[in-house]
Design a protein around this motif. Structure first.
Motif, PDB file in Angstrom:
ATOM      1  N   UNK A 233     -25.738  47.938 -29.901  1.00  0.00           N
ATOM      2  CA  UNK A 233     -26.396  47.679 -28.624  1.00  0.00           C
ATOM      3  C   UNK A 233     -25.589  48.181 -27.432  1.00  0.00           C
ATOM      4  N   UNK A 234     -25.981  47.705 -26.247  1.00  0.00           N
ATOM      5  CA  UNK A 234     -25.391  48.219 -25.005  1.00  0.00           C
ATOM      6  C   UNK A 234     -24.086  47.495 -24.680  1.00  0.00           C
ATOM      7  N   UNK A 235     -23.060  47.766 -25.502  1.00  0.00           N
ATOM      8  CA  UNK A 235     -21.788  47.065 -25.276  1.00  0.00           C
ATOM      9  C   UNK A 235     -20.859  47.894 -24.386  1.00  0.00           C
ATOM     10  N   UNK A 236     -20.041  47.186 -23.625  1.00  0.00           N
ATOM     11  CA  UNK A 236     -19.031  47.828 -22.778  1.00  0.00           C
ATOM     12  C   UNK A 236     -17.697  47.129 -23.030  1.00  0.00           C
ATOM     13  N   UNK A 237     -16.631  47.703 -22.487  1.00  0.00           N
ATOM     14  CA  UNK A 237     -15.337  47.019 -22.566  1.00  0.00           C
ATOM     15  C   UNK A 237     -15.434  45.646 -21.927  1.00  0.00           C
ATOM     16  N   UNK A 238     -16.235  45.570 -20.867  1.00  0.00           N
ATOM     17  CA  UNK A 238     -16.406  44.292 -20.154  1.00  0.00           C
ATOM     18  C   UNK A 238     -17.010  43.232 -21.074  1.00  0.00           C
ATOM     19  N   UNK A 239     -18.136  43.589 -21.743  1.00  0.00           N
ATOM     20  CA  UNK A 239     -18.809  42.597 -22.583  1.00  0.00           C
ATOM     21  C   UNK A 239     -18.002  42.294 -23.835  1.00  0.00           C
TER      22      UNK A 239
ATOM     23  N   UNK B  24     -14.625  42.381 -24.128  1.00  0.00           N
ATOM     24  CA  UNK B  24     -13.413  41.611 -23.854  1.00  0.00           C
ATOM     25  C   UNK B  24     -13.697  40.336 -23.069  1.00  0.00           C
ATOM     26  N   UNK B  25     -14.917  40.228 -22.542  1.00  0.00           N
ATOM     27  CA  UNK B  25     -15.272  39.033 -21.795  1.00  0.00           C
ATOM     28  C   UNK B  25     -14.496  38.882 -20.493  1.00  0.00           C
ATOM     29  N   UNK B  26     -14.112  40.022 -19.901  1.00  0.00           N
ATOM     30  CA  UNK B  26     -13.393  39.993 -18.622  1.00  0.00           C
ATOM     31  C   UNK B  26     -14.284  40.673 -17.592  1.00  0.00           C
ATOM     32  N   UNK B  27     -14.297  40.220 -16.353  1.00  0.00           N
ATOM     33  CA  UNK B  27     -15.072  40.921 -15.333  1.00  0.00           C
ATOM     34  C   UNK B  27     -14.623  42.384 -15.244  1.00  0.00           C
ATOM     35  N   UNK B  28     -15.615  43.282 -15.265  1.00  0.00           N
ATOM     36  CA  UNK B  28     -15.344  44.719 -15.357  1.00  0.00           C
ATOM     37  C   UNK B  28     -14.400  45.256 -14.303  1.00  0.00           C
TER      38      UNK B  28
ATOM     39  N   UNK C 287     -17.573  52.114 -18.510  1.00  0.00           N
ATOM     40  CA  UNK C 287     -16.790  51.533 -19.600  1.00  0.00           C
ATOM     41  C   UNK C 287     -17.649  51.234 -20.833  1.00  0.00           C
ATOM     42  N   UNK C 288     -18.662  52.084 -21.078  1.00  0.00           N
ATOM     43  CA  UNK C 288     -19.547  51.885 -22.231  1.00  0.00           C
ATOM     44  C   UNK C 288     -18.867  52.349 -23.515  1.00  0.00           C
ATOM     45  N   UNK C 289     -18.925  51.513 -24.533  1.00  0.00           N
ATOM     46  CA  UNK C 289     -18.264  51.826 -25.809  1.00  0.00           C
ATOM     47  C   UNK C 289     -18.848  53.102 -26.420  1.00  0.00           C
TER      48      UNK C 289
END
Lengths: 176, 180
Positions: free
Chosen positions: A140-146, A148-152, B150-152
């Motif tokens: 899915x649409x994952x980012x480092x933010x999502x 690591x659970x830290x505000x981007x 920062x998209x994986x």
């Protein structure tokens, strides 16, 4: 209508930057891929350094219209590998072949034509590739933010500084 | 010696980062490769409507009402116009090695045949868009816009693409005897 005009204006600037920065040059792209000329990689690192900070500052203020691409691992790796071969052979990417065409470069026009055919053939291959490569291992649409659970913004600041530092102080223009 | 681009990588990089920020604020981040499908879909809906509607990928774009000509397509059209304007205004300041349809680097390695260069460019373009649509984006959408967000998926795309492109370039330009 307004968004169309906005798109056109942003495209004008985008095309101008790629042309003026030398990104529509075969010599510059192959120099990058042969690891001899760092101009384009420094341009990209600077763009992402400024862009990540800008985008996450907007996001911090709730003003960003983000568009995250889903991480379906096999399709992204497979597509990225095919893309990489095409990039090294033609010396253009989808955006710079448009700019090269506008300069009257016939090899850029040939790339553009090949790209239109490639997109069409992909459309017909899509049903058979979709299940195997784009639905399997899709996180899915994952980012480092999502992840690591830290505000981007707290990730974007150090990321941006690291990229800008590397571009401005570590990499040299030419390597022989 | 005039062999550097018209503006420095610093100026171009900062401008591109700011442009991405502006685009993300106004509408959405930069992207190019989807518009090749939109263009195909518009044409296919005209010349072979049945084929276009039966295809689950093409059917999403190029419908009769607005042809899906929106922000994204106008952005790519803008690139064409922006490139043309700049090249008309500044081509005298463009390095000679970056001009024309036959890169000197290519001719030195693969010979003077223009047909060979155009055939390779066509094949390269084919792979570019087949790969970009499979991966969901290209240099603009994945590498510039995606990594900035920062998209994986975009980190995966960036690492894979650069690795394979560097290997391909090194193979294409290897000296005789490099690999035996």
């Amino acid at each position: 209508m307004m968004t169309m005009a906005t798109g056109f204006g942003i495209g004008l600037c985008f095309g101008a930057i790629l042309y003026l920065g030398g990104a529509s040059s075969y010599r510059k792209i192959l120099g990058t891929l042969l690891l001899k000329d760092m101009t384009i990689i420094k341009l990209m690192m600077t763009a992402v350094g400024v862009g990540s900070l800008g985008v996450y500052l907007l996001d911090f203020g709730g003003l960003a219209n983000m568009s995250i691409k889903p991480a379906y691992v096999w399709g992204v790796i497979g597509g990225g590998a095919i893309f990489g071969i095409g990039w090294a052979i033609s010396g253009y990417c989808p955006g710079t072949c448009v700019v090269g065409t506008s300069e009257g470069k016939k090899d850029a026009l040939a790339t553009l034509a090949g790209a239109l055919v490639g997109a069409l053939i992909f459309s017909f291959a899509f049903p058979s590739l979709d299940q195997l490569l784009m639905q399997n291992a899709n996180f899915g649409k994952i980012t480092l933010e999502s992840l690591l659970g830290v505000n981007g913004i707290y990730l974007a600041i150090p990321f941006s500084l690291a990229l800008l530092f590397t571009a401005f102080f570590v990499l040299k223009d030419q390597y022989e | 010696m005039n062999d550097q681009p018209i503006i420095s990588w610093k100026a171009a990089g900062i401008a591109l980062g700011l442009l991405l920020t502006l685009a993300t604020f106004l509408v959405k981040p930069l992207g190019v490769s989807t518009q090749f499908v939109v263009t195909d879909a518009v044409v296919m809906h005209q010349i072979a409507p049945k084929l276009a509607e039966d295809n689950q990928y093409l059917a999403k774009y190029g419908e009769k009402s607005d042809w899906s000509i929106d922000y994204g397509w106008m952005l790519v059209f803008g690139m064409l116009v922006g490139g043309a304007i700049c090249s008309a205004l500044f081509s005298t300041r463009q390095p000679d090695a970056d001009k024309g349809s036959m890169p000197p680097m290519w001719s030195a390695k693969f010979g003077p045949s223009e047909l060979n260069r155009y055939a390779a460019a066509f094949a390269g373009g084919f792979l570019l868009l087949f790969g970009a649509r499979l991966a969901g984006g290209c240099t603009s959408g994945h590498m510039i816009s995606g990594i900035s967000q920062l998209a994986i998926s975009s980190f995966i795309f960036g690492v894979t693409t650069f690795t394979v492109a560097i290997i391909t370039a090194k193979l294409l330009y290897r000296e005789k005897g490099d690999l035996s």
